[in-house]
Design a protein around this motif. Structure first.
Motif, short mmCIF file in Angstrom:
data_model
loop_
_atom_site.label_atom_id
_atom_site.label_comp_id
_atom_site.label_asym_id
_atom_site.label_seq_id
_atom_site.Cartn_x
_atom_site.Cartn_y
_atom_site.Cartn_z
N PHE A 23 0.82 -1.21 0.00
CA PHE A 23 0.00 0.00 0.00
C PHE A 23 0.86 1.26 0.00
N MET A 24 1.86 1.32 0.87
CA MET A 24 2.67 2.53 1.03
C MET A 24 3.67 2.75 -0.10
N ASN A 25 4.12 1.69 -0.70
CA ASN A 25 5.14 1.82 -1.74
C ASN A 25 4.56 2.02 -3.13
N GLY A 26 3.29 2.26 -3.20
CA GLY A 26 2.68 2.58 -4.48
C GLY A 26 2.61 1.44 -5.46
N PHE A 88 -4.28 -3.42 -2.66
CA PHE A 88 -4.07 -3.49 -4.11
C PHE A 88 -4.61 -2.28 -4.87
N TYR A 89 -5.46 -1.49 -4.25
CA TYR A 89 -6.17 -0.45 -4.99
C TYR A 89 -5.77 0.95 -4.57
N LYS A 90 -5.55 1.80 -5.55
CA LYS A 90 -5.01 3.13 -5.29
C LYS A 90 -6.01 4.10 -4.65
N ASP A 91 -7.29 3.85 -4.77
CA ASP A 91 -8.26 4.80 -4.22
C ASP A 91 -8.63 4.49 -2.75
N THR A 92 -7.84 3.67 -2.11
CA THR A 92 -8.07 3.34 -0.70
C THR A 92 -7.67 4.53 0.17
N ASN A 93 -8.48 4.83 1.15
CA ASN A 93 -8.20 5.92 2.09
C ASN A 93 -7.02 5.53 2.98
N LYS A 94 -5.99 6.36 2.97
CA LYS A 94 -4.76 6.06 3.71
C LYS A 94 -5.01 5.95 5.21
#
Length: 123
Positions: A23-26, A88-94
């Motif tokens: 998640f953190m490493n894009g 796996f998904y970029k639109d996840t709230n951090k």
């Protein structure tokens, strides 16, 4: 029983950190291949989580730890499932993701600590 719960807890901690790193490493992509990437990862981790849950519930019933309850076990399973998928998904709230990660880590660390304290043994 304690050895198995500690083993599964440590496995889940590793998976939890792998998901956080992804998640953190894009490594999240727009075009994630569900059946090739997400599903195998989800199934592998949830299999360990299923075994952990069984051991953890039995341990809670038998040992009756002061700060760990069955409801936390169920919530942790749900959080693990969410972490796997959301990693796996970029639109996840951090913020939500990191809260889930910390929650899972707290419960797993607490169980490991309690079993080691009650047994006076380091696994």
């Amino acid at each position: 029983m304690e050895e198995r719960i500690v083993y599964y807890s440590k496995q889940l901690l590793l998976y939890n950190d792998e998901c956080l790193n992804r998640f953190m490493n894009g490594m999240k992509k727009e075009d994630v291949l569900f059946f090739e990437q997400v599903k195998p990862e989800f199934e592998a981790i949830t299999e360990v989580a299923r075994k952990w849950k069984e051991e953890a519930i039995n341990w809670v019933k038998e040992k009756k730890p002061k700060y760990i309850h069955e409801l936390q076990i169920d919530s942790t399973i749900q959080n693990i499932e969410q972490i796997i998928l959301q990693s796996f998904y970029k639109d996840t709230n951090k913020q939500r993701f990191t809260n889930l990660h910390h929650s899972v880590q707290y419960v797993l660390d607490s169980i490991i600590s309690e079993t080691e304290k009650s047994n006076k043994v380091n696994f």
